[in-house]
Each structure stands twice: as C-alpha cells, then as structure tokens.
Scaffold this motif. Structure first.
Motif, PDB file in Angstrom:
ATOM      1  N   VAL A 290       0.917  -1.220  -0.176  1.00 32.90           N
ATOM      2  CA  VAL A 290      -0.037   0.001   0.107  1.00 32.90           C
ATOM      3  C   VAL A 290       0.885   1.356   0.021  1.00 32.90           C
ATOM      4  O   VAL A 290       0.460   2.170  -0.992  1.00 32.90           O
ATOM      5  CB  VAL A 290      -0.953   0.055   1.052  1.00 32.90           C
ATOM      6  CG1 VAL A 290      -1.550   1.244   1.453  1.00 32.90           C
ATOM      7  CG2 VAL A 290      -1.853  -0.998   1.284  1.00 32.90           C
ATOM      8  N   LEU A 291       1.731   1.172   1.039  1.00 35.46           N
ATOM      9  CA  LEU A 291       2.656   2.389   1.112  1.00 35.46           C
ATOM     10  C   LEU A 291       3.165   2.624  -0.228  1.00 35.46           C
ATOM     11  O   LEU A 291       3.563   3.939  -0.675  1.00 35.46           O
ATOM     12  CB  LEU A 291       3.885   2.387   1.834  1.00 35.46           C
ATOM     13  CG  LEU A 291       3.134   2.785   3.431  1.00 35.46           C
ATOM     14  CD1 LEU A 291       4.095   2.646   4.585  1.00 35.46           C
ATOM     15  CD2 LEU A 291       2.742   4.130   3.442  1.00 35.46           C
ATOM     16  N   HIS A 292       3.849   1.833  -0.719  1.00 37.81           N
ATOM     17  CA  HIS A 292       4.487   1.704  -2.366  1.00 37.81           C
ATOM     18  C   HIS A 292       3.466   2.522  -3.345  1.00 37.81           C
ATOM     19  O   HIS A 292       3.882   3.429  -3.994  1.00 37.81           O
ATOM     20  CB  HIS A 292       4.889   0.595  -2.818  1.00 37.81           C
ATOM     21  CG  HIS A 292       6.250  -0.023  -2.229  1.00 37.81           C
ATOM     22  ND1 HIS A 292       6.081  -1.036  -1.229  1.00 37.81           N
ATOM     23  CD2 HIS A 292       7.568   0.165  -2.673  1.00 37.81           C
ATOM     24  CE1 HIS A 292       7.488  -1.268  -0.856  1.00 37.81           C
ATOM     25  NE2 HIS A 292       8.214  -0.750  -1.657  1.00 37.81           N
ATOM     26  N   SER A 293       2.062   2.053  -3.212  1.00 37.54           N
ATOM     27  CA  SER A 293       1.382   2.436  -4.385  1.00 37.54           C
ATOM     28  C   SER A 293       0.949   3.969  -3.955  1.00 37.54           C
ATOM     29  O   SER A 293       0.934   4.896  -4.743  1.00 37.54           O
ATOM     30  CB  SER A 293       0.153   1.705  -4.336  1.00 37.54           C
ATOM     31  OG  SER A 293       0.415   0.147  -4.548  1.00 37.54           O
ATOM     32  N   ILE A 294       1.108   4.423  -2.644  1.00 38.69           N
ATOM     33  CA  ILE A 294       0.799   5.754  -2.162  1.00 38.69           C
ATOM     34  C   ILE A 294       1.566   6.803  -2.774  1.00 38.69           C
ATOM     35  O   ILE A 294       1.414   7.817  -3.304  1.00 38.69           O
ATOM     36  CB  ILE A 294       0.446   5.858  -0.826  1.00 38.69           C
ATOM     37  CG1 ILE A 294      -0.668   4.908  -0.350  1.00 38.69           C
ATOM     38  CG2 ILE A 294       0.192   7.160  -0.499  1.00 38.69           C
ATOM     39  CD1 ILE A 294      -2.040   5.402  -1.355  1.00 38.69           C
ATOM     40  N   VAL A 295       3.066   6.313  -2.436  1.00 39.54           N
ATOM     41  CA  VAL A 295       4.232   6.973  -2.978  1.00 39.54           C
ATOM     42  C   VAL A 295       3.988   7.301  -4.973  1.00 39.54           C
ATOM     43  O   VAL A 295       3.955   8.454  -5.310  1.00 39.54           O
ATOM     44  CB  VAL A 295       5.597   6.514  -2.651  1.00 39.54           C
ATOM     45  CG1 VAL A 295       6.406   7.134  -3.434  1.00 39.54           C
ATOM     46  CG2 VAL A 295       5.771   6.449  -1.386  1.00 39.54           C
ATOM     47  N   GLY A 296       3.628   6.269  -5.336  1.00 45.66           N
ATOM     48  CA  GLY A 296       3.348   6.223  -6.548  1.00 45.66           C
ATOM     49  C   GLY A 296       1.824   7.209  -6.869  1.00 45.66           C
ATOM     50  O   GLY A 296       2.119   7.976  -8.074  1.00 45.66           O
ATOM     51  N   VAL A 297       0.890   7.380  -6.263  1.00 44.31           N
ATOM     52  CA  VAL A 297       0.033   8.123  -6.517  1.00 44.31           C
ATOM     53  C   VAL A 297       0.495   9.595  -6.422  1.00 44.31           C
ATOM     54  O   VAL A 297       0.037  10.265  -7.434  1.00 44.31           O
ATOM     55  CB  VAL A 297      -1.170   7.807  -5.483  1.00 44.31           C
ATOM     56  CG1 VAL A 297      -2.183   8.955  -5.286  1.00 44.31           C
ATOM     57  CG2 VAL A 297      -1.815   6.606  -5.400  1.00 44.31           C
ATOM     58  N   LEU A 298       1.263   9.842  -5.500  1.00 46.51           N
ATOM     59  CA  LEU A 298       1.607  11.417  -5.314  1.00 46.51           C
ATOM     60  C   LEU A 298       2.647  11.790  -6.591  1.00 46.51           C
ATOM     61  O   LEU A 298       2.551  12.504  -6.939  1.00 46.51           O
ATOM     62  CB  LEU A 298       2.659  11.220  -3.926  1.00 46.51           C
ATOM     63  CG  LEU A 298       1.713  11.208  -2.589  1.00 46.51           C
ATOM     64  CD1 LEU A 298       2.440  11.327  -1.543  1.00 46.51           C
ATOM     65  CD2 LEU A 298       0.680  12.500  -2.852  1.00 46.51           C
ATOM     66  N   ILE A 299       3.307  10.510  -7.018  1.00 44.39           N
ATOM     67  CA  ILE A 299       4.223  10.808  -8.142  1.00 44.39           C
ATOM     68  C   ILE A 299       3.332  11.369  -9.249  1.00 44.39           C
ATOM     69  O   ILE A 299       3.788  12.110  -9.836  1.00 44.39           O
ATOM     70  CB  ILE A 299       5.108   9.598  -8.491  1.00 44.39           C
ATOM     71  CG1 ILE A 299       6.202   9.391  -7.551  1.00 44.39           C
ATOM     72  CG2 ILE A 299       5.852   9.896  -9.914  1.00 44.39           C
ATOM     73  CD1 ILE A 299       7.071   8.277  -7.497  1.00 44.39           C
ATOM     74  N   VAL A 300       2.371  10.580  -9.637  1.00 46.01           N
ATOM     75  CA  VAL A 300       1.491  10.579 -10.810  1.00 46.01           C
ATOM     76  C   VAL A 300       0.798  12.034 -10.626  1.00 46.01           C
ATOM     77  O   VAL A 300       0.604  12.817 -11.376  1.00 46.01           O
ATOM     78  CB  VAL A 300       0.354   9.439 -10.870  1.00 46.01           C
ATOM     79  CG1 VAL A 300      -0.519   9.968 -11.825  1.00 46.01           C
ATOM     80  CG2 VAL A 300       1.165   8.089 -11.334  1.00 46.01           C
ATOM     81  N   THR A 301       0.229  12.323  -9.418  1.00 42.29           N
ATOM     82  CA  THR A 301      -0.421  13.413  -9.057  1.00 42.29           C
ATOM     83  C   THR A 301       0.460  14.608  -9.381  1.00 42.29           C
ATOM     84  O   THR A 301       0.030  15.560  -9.968  1.00 42.29           O
ATOM     85  CB  THR A 301      -1.168  13.557  -7.797  1.00 42.29           C
ATOM     86  OG1 THR A 301      -1.519  12.223  -7.589  1.00 42.29           O
ATOM     87  CG2 THR A 301      -2.210  14.483  -7.681  1.00 42.29           C
ATOM     88  N   VAL A 302       1.525  14.608  -8.694  1.00 47.28           N
ATOM     89  CA  VAL A 302       2.603  15.863  -9.003  1.00 47.28           C
ATOM     90  C   VAL A 302       3.046  15.843 -10.270  1.00 47.28           C
ATOM     91  O   VAL A 302       2.969  17.158 -10.804  1.00 47.28           O
ATOM     92  CB  VAL A 302       4.001  15.512  -7.870  1.00 47.28           C
ATOM     93  CG1 VAL A 302       4.816  16.491  -8.326  1.00 47.28           C
ATOM     94  CG2 VAL A 302       3.382  15.646  -6.473  1.00 47.28           C
ATOM     95  N   LEU A 303       3.151  14.741 -10.939  1.00 50.47           N
ATOM     96  CA  LEU A 303       3.723  14.967 -12.483  1.00 50.47           C
ATOM     97  C   LEU A 303       2.433  15.504 -13.292  1.00 50.47           C
ATOM     98  O   LEU A 303       2.639  16.386 -13.916  1.00 50.47           O
ATOM     99  CB  LEU A 303       3.649  13.733 -13.083  1.00 50.47           C
ATOM    100  CG  LEU A 303       4.571  13.555 -14.315  1.00 50.47           C
ATOM    101  CD1 LEU A 303       5.953  14.096 -14.057  1.00 50.47           C
ATOM    102  CD2 LEU A 303       4.606  11.986 -14.636  1.00 50.47           C
ATOM    103  N   VAL A 304       1.223  15.379 -13.012  1.00 47.89           N
ATOM    104  CA  VAL A 304      -0.182  15.998 -13.631  1.00 47.89           C
ATOM    105  C   VAL A 304      -0.115  17.312 -13.396  1.00 47.89           C
ATOM    106  O   VAL A 304      -0.253  18.039 -14.234  1.00 47.89           O
ATOM    107  CB  VAL A 304      -1.356  15.103 -13.335  1.00 47.89           C
ATOM    108  CG1 VAL A 304      -2.575  15.901 -13.935  1.00 47.89           C
ATOM    109  CG2 VAL A 304      -1.344  13.681 -14.002  1.00 47.89           C
ATOM    110  N   ASN A 305      -0.052  17.506 -11.969  1.00 46.53           N
ATOM    111  CA  ASN A 305       0.011  19.042 -11.621  1.00 46.53           C
ATOM    112  C   ASN A 305       0.956  19.882 -12.218  1.00 46.53           C
ATOM    113  O   ASN A 305       0.676  20.881 -12.803  1.00 46.53           O
ATOM    114  CB  ASN A 305       0.019  19.034  -9.907  1.00 46.53           C
ATOM    115  CG  ASN A 305      -0.213  20.342  -9.301  1.00 46.53           C
ATOM    116  OD1 ASN A 305       0.860  20.794  -9.222  1.00 46.53           O
ATOM    117  ND2 ASN A 305      -1.490  20.621  -9.305  1.00 46.53           N
ATOM    118  N   GLY A 306       2.182  19.451 -12.144  1.00 41.23           N
ATOM    119  CA  GLY A 306       3.476  20.381 -12.471  1.00 41.23           C
ATOM    120  C   GLY A 306       3.224  20.362 -13.828  1.00 41.23           C
ATOM    121  O   GLY A 306       3.664  21.416 -14.282  1.00 41.23           O
ATOM    122  N   LEU A 307       2.976  19.380 -14.684  1.00 39.91           N
ATOM    123  CA  LEU A 307       2.922  19.371 -16.206  1.00 39.91           C
ATOM    124  C   LEU A 307       2.043  20.440 -16.727  1.00 39.91           C
ATOM    125  O   LEU A 307       2.285  21.309 -17.273  1.00 39.91           O
ATOM    126  CB  LEU A 307       2.620  18.162 -16.797  1.00 39.91           C
ATOM    127  CG  LEU A 307       3.650  17.264 -16.866  1.00 39.91           C
ATOM    128  CD1 LEU A 307       3.204  15.755 -17.552  1.00 39.91           C
ATOM    129  CD2 LEU A 307       5.036  17.592 -17.700  1.00 39.91           C
TER     130      LEU A 307
END
Lengths: 344, 333
Positions: A290-307
């Motif tokens: 679960v924790l791995h996936s949550i880090v992944g969620v933050l990566i995806v969200t930050v990427l979308v937001n940043g782009l």
C-alpha cells in the motif's frame, strides 16, 4: 503433454522453478524498489518547484492532496489485486455504477429517496459486489483477471448508463456536500477519508490474513496452494475489498462534482495502475504494498499537476502515463529476461 | 477427427480421456458459433421477415465492415496467445490523422496513415517481445498513448473531411447495389485466408500459440511472427479507422473507442481461444456476424441501446469462459 508443459514457466515472473536468483541482486533491487520511487518523488517536487513558482505554494499543495485523494483510495484496493499477480481493469465501470447509485440514493434532483449515509454505504457495497463478481468469475471459471474485469467494466458502465437515463442526477444533500468542501486544518475532509483508507489498507496488509496471503499467493501461487492456503477464497476476497474501495472512490468523485455521471472514473484505471507500478508494486505480484502505491499516487499526481503548471497540454497526460507505465514495467522486468521465457 | 487439426493433438498422445475432452471442446468451438449465428438469423427473420431482403442484408454486412477489419488483425495477436487492447484507440488515431492529412496529401493520406499505424504496432510488438512485457500491458499503455496523440493532434475536436477522396469506402457498386465496403472487407479477408492457407504463417502462429518454447526449438521464427502479428493488427486498425472516416465524413479522437469490446467479443464468440493456438479467419467472420446480427436483433426486440455495454460485458466473459483452454494455464492470474 510434454511440449505443452514446457510453456508453464510462471508467465509474468520468469522465476522458473529451480533457478534461484543471483544472491546479491535482490538486496540492491529491493532497496531501489523501496526508496527509488520516494527519491523520484522528491526530485519531481524539486524540479517543478524550480520550474514553476506556483508549484510550492500552500494552495497548490492542497490541490495536489485533494486530487490525489480519490486516486489514493483506488490504489489501496488495486494494490491487493496486484499483490496477487492479477490485474483489475474494472475500475472505471465500478466507479460509474457507484457514482450513479449514490447520486440516486441520497437526496437528489431525480427521485425522492434520501438514505443519507446509508446511501454511501450502499454504493460502497455495490462496488464490493462488483469486486466479488470479478473475483468469483476469475477463480471459479478460471478466466484471466484482465478479461473478467474488462467485461465487468463494460457491465458497470452499462448499468450506470441505464441508471443515468439521460437526466443527470444532482446532489441535494448539504451534509454530503460538506464532505467535499468542508475543511479540517486547511485540508478538505475527503483528504482525511483517503488518509483513513490508506491506514486501513496498511493495517489489512500487515496484520490480516488477506494481506499476508495476498503477498504469498502473488509470490508463488503453487507454494501457497501446497501449503494449504485457500487461494481461491483469498483471491476473491482481495477483489471484493478492491471493489469496495472503487465504490468509495466513485462516491468521493460524486460528492466533489455534486452530481452523478457515467464518466466519474474515466482515466482513473490507468492512473491507478501507473501509480502502483511506479511506486514499486510489481504487476508480477508478491512485491510492493500500500505504501509503495501511495508514493506512486503522489508521483502521478505531482507529475500531472506540475505538467499543467508549466503549460503542457492536458491532453498529453494520458499519453505520459502510458509511456511511464510501460517504461516502468520494462525497467523492472528487464533483469528477468530469458531466452525461453514465455510472456503472453 | 478433422477438427483436432494441428492444434495440439501431438501433446495429448497417450492421454485417453484428455483426447476426447479436447476433441469435444474443439468440436464445440467449431459448431457452436455457426449454430448460434443461424439461430439468431432465423429468430430475427421470424420476428421481421424484411430482414432477409437483399437490401437489408447488404446494410447489415456494410455495418459489420469496420468490426470485421479490426477483428481480422486482432485475431492474429490472440492466435499467438497475446492480446491487442490498442486496436480501437489506434483506429481513432487513424481517423484523426487521415482527416488532418487529406487536405495536404489527398488519396496518399490513406497508405501513409496505415504505415504510421503499422509502425505503432511494430513498436508495441517489439516492446512486448524484446522486453518480455505482457502484451495486455504494452497495448494498454499503447491505448493511452495513441489516444493522447489523437487528442493532441485534433485538439480534442471533430475534424470534418470534405471532398470525394474517401468516397470509395462508402458507395454502392454494380447492378446489385453491393456496398463497396463489403467488397473491400471481403478482399482483405480473402488475402488473410490465402496467406493462412498457402504459407507456413498459420502453422507458425498456431504453434506459437500452442507452445511457444516448442515452436522456438522447432525453428519457427517466433520473434518475427509475434511482432508481425502486432504490425498487421495495428495496420488493420488504421485501415478500419479510415473506413469509419468514410462513413462519418469526419475524424474524431474517440470515434472508434467503443469498438474495443465488440472486437474482443467477436473474436472469442467466433471460437478463437483467448489462450492462443486455436482459431482462424473463418471463425472470426462468424463471430463478427454474430455480434452484428445480435446488435440488429436487440434493436428489433426493442432493447434500449444503453443496455448494449452490459450485454457486451456479459458476452465477453461468457464466451471466454466457454472457449478458454484451461489445460494451458496452471495458474489463472
């Protein structure tokens, strides 16, 4: 039977029986899998903070956490399915049905029903029902999960379309709207819902048979079966738990939008798979959590937001996720390549 | 037993009950789809006798063409045991690209778009084979990427096509008013059938789908065949997208997206096993006709079109459950 048996090497792991891994590789690989994503997240934040002055503001952090909350809830459930080595493509359909169900069960513009939070529970239960159906079909009829869940997704979207019936149900429930807009300590309440679901996910993964067995089954299904684990039951249970989280995610989207739409889950399935894989939950099963996936969620969200902040077209988002997920799987699967390995 | 052809009788030597079981299964897969199709046509004909008039038959066949072209290509990938989930989004991308390029390239836009799509398939096939990533994942990623390309190229809007460049895809020819699209699809299917009948390709595809290590050891060009299956699948998807532009006079980034499930449904309903190694173009024709006739039947029966998705979902799961070869899967993931 001999020629057919040759094809039995575990299709996605490549861990053929009797071929131990090189002894030093797992350590390095594990460290990379555990801390690589976290490092990538920090790097991404630094990069976008440098490129866009708006990125590192409290308002934007709140945006990121807000939009990550739905994906985080989905990813918690999906993680258990991925730990099994299975896949779930039904998220969009389940979310659509849950979104329409909750919109029609609480106070709304289409009918006189008003079940309040029982309506929310009902939508979550409907999601769990979808998961149960996917699980039973996969384990009972022995159909690969990508096929059953693809079918379930279509069924979910179909049911949602029928429920939608051409007239969009708008929520008329002030207490539900309060959950989407109301804030505790500067963050919306839905963010805390997501945090609670993540905590539940971590507890389930660490301290219950569901979590323990899911990892064991994904690591080596044959061993799990031989050591007496009721594999089919726990697989079905994992799909059911996942379905419940998608149902909750559908409810969350509906409260955010203020109305129930069939497109409630569009794009979330792919984003969730990308998040899990990028975070280090391998599609081959048995690794991550679960924790791995949550880090992944933050990566995806930050990427979308940043782009978006640096001015990249929002249409590219899906394509970027597509490239990332394939690249991530290629990188993690590269050391397992073998001449006679069968991958379908 | 002509139905237990090359698909795996060898592997079942000396395995008494197995042989009859697999023979029965293959007989079922061969006969059932045809019976289902005949029953469906009969049922609709009884409900509405006009269904059997030449004009309505041509209309039904005409509407089956995009599905037929998509399914013929995707069938090859399923035959080797993989799956191509990107065909529908590739067709959408092709529709956008052809609509954008016709003003500049005229008729040449058609082959150029098909080549672009074939290159997309080459990329997916190469990643699948070289990096050994499961095909459903590569093509799921591809689905997202090609949709993104289509959205970006079109600015998320519908692009109208004017002029007569694509008129050949949607007219009637000859004294019998035969739709040109049906002739084109028939020609394509004939090419598939000839290649599969008179070249070793069919043997390679089926041996890879039945047992890839055995095919490799026997010297079949496994890598090339698998990649070629993805290339042909993608090229067919591109061609189907162009045929769709001919009917709607426009290209749109989500034009064909809803065709993914019908394509998979048509292939498996026709009797091609999702586990690979069993199937062919003839079965795919039957499957496509079943799906098309069913759609007509649903509207004759007065079923609301919003139920269509539910129905495809149930159909795919049921058909896969009936056609899957469970002896090949030790664990179902």
């Amino acid at each position: 039977m001999a020629p057919a048996r040759l094809g039995l090497a575990p299709p996605e792991t490549g861990r053929a029986p009797g071929s131990p891994r090189p002894s030093r590789r797992p350590d390095r690989a594990t460290i990379l899998a555990d801390f690589g994503p976290l490092g990538a997240l920090v790097l991404l934040c630094l990069l976008f903070g440098f490129l866009s002055p708006q990125f590192a503001t409290w308002g934007n952090v709140r945006n990121v956490l807000d939009s990550a909350s739905v994906l985080a809830v989905i990813a918690v459930g999906l993680t258990f399915v991925l730990l099994l080595g299975a896949i779930d493509l039904s998220i969009e359909g389940v979310m659509a049905t849950a979104a329409l169900s909750v919109a029609l069960l609480v106070a709304n513009s289409r009918n006189d029903l008003d079940f309040g939070f029982m309506g929310v529970l009902a939508a979550v239960a409907i999601g769990a029902g979808f998961g149960l159906a996917s699980g039973l079909l996969s384990t009972g009829l022995k159909i690969p999960s990508f096929m059953t869940t693809l079918g379930m997704s279509a069924i979910g979207i179909g049911i949602a379309t029928v429920l939608f019936g051409g007239v969009q149900p708008a929520l008329r429930s002030p207490e539900l709207a309060e959950w989407a807009s109301g804030q505790w300590f500067g963050l919306t309440r839905l963010t805390y819902v997501a945090v609670a679901v993540v905590l539940i996910g971590i507890l389930v993964q660490r301290y219950t048979r569901l979590g323990r067995y899911a990892r064991a089954i994904g690591g080596a299904e044959e061993l799990a079966l031989l050591s007496g684990i009721p594999v089919r039951r726990y697989k079905t249970l994992a799909f059911t738990f996942a379905g419940a989280t998608y149902g909750l995610a559908g409810v969350m989207v509906t409260t955010q939008l203020g109305s129930g739409i069939v497109q409630a889950g569009v794009g979330q399935n792919f984003a969730a798979i990308t998040a899990a894989v990028v975070g280090g939950t391998l599609l081959s099963g048995g690794r991550g959590g679960v924790l791995h996936s949550i880090v992944g969620v933050l990566i995806v969200t930050v990427l979308v937001n940043g782009l978006v902040l640096i001015g990249v077209s929002p249409y590219v988002q899906g394509a970027v996720q597509g490239v990332i997920v394939v690249a991530a799987v290629v990188i993690t699967a590269w050391p397992l390549r073998k001449r006679l390995r069968v991958v379908k | 037993m002509s139905v237990t052809d090359k698909t795996g009788a060898f592997s079942r030597l000396g395995d008494g009950p197995r042989l009859t079981q697999s023979a029965r299964r293959q007989l079922l897969l061969t006969v059932m789809p045809v019976i289902v199709l005949a029953a469906l046509v009969a049922a609709i004909a009884i409900a509405n006798p006009n269904f059997l008039r030449a004009s309505s038959i041509w209309t039904v066949l005409d509407s089956a063409v995009p599905l037929m072209i998509l399914a013929s290509g995707a069938m090859l990938v399923i035959l080797v045991g993989g799956i191509d989930l990107s065909v529908a989004s590739l067709a959408s991308m092709a529709s956008v690209l052809v609509a954008l390029w016709i003003p500049a390239l005229g008729g040449w836009a058609v082959p150029v778009v098909i080549i672009v799509c074939a290159l997309a398939g080459l990329l997916q096939g190469a990643i699948h084979v070289v990096a050994q990533v499961p095909s459903f994942l590569v093509t799921l990623g591809g689905l997202a990427v090609w949709s993104g390309v289509a959205l970006l190229a079109s600015g998320a809007s519908t692009i109208p096509v004017s002029g007569t460049t694509l008129d050949w895809t949607f007219t009637r020819v000859g004294a019998w008013n035969v739709p040109s699209a049906v002739l084109i699809a028939a020609a394509l299917v004939a090419v598939f059938a000839l290649v599969l009948a008179f070249t070793p390709v069919r043997r390679w595809l089926i041996s890879i789908g039945s047992s890839e290590p055995a095919a490799l050891m026997a010297g079949a060009p496994v890598t090339q065949t698998k990649i070629a299956a993805f290339v042909v699948s993608a090229a067919c998807a591109g061609f189907a997208g162009i045929m769709l532009v001919g009917r709607t006079f426009s290209g749109a980034p989500t034009l064909a997206d809803s065709l993914l499930l019908p394509v998979v449904a048509a292939i498996v309903v026709g009797g091609t096993a999702i586990t690979g190694g069993f199937g062919g173009i003839g079965r795919t024709i039957v499957g496509v006709l079943i799906i098309t006739v069913l759609r007509v039947g649903l509207s004759v029966a007065g079923v609301d079109s919003s139920y269509e998705q539910i129905f495809y979902g149930v159909l795919v799961i049921a058909a896969v459950a009936m056609t899957i070869d469970r002896s090949k899967l030790p664990f179902v993931k």
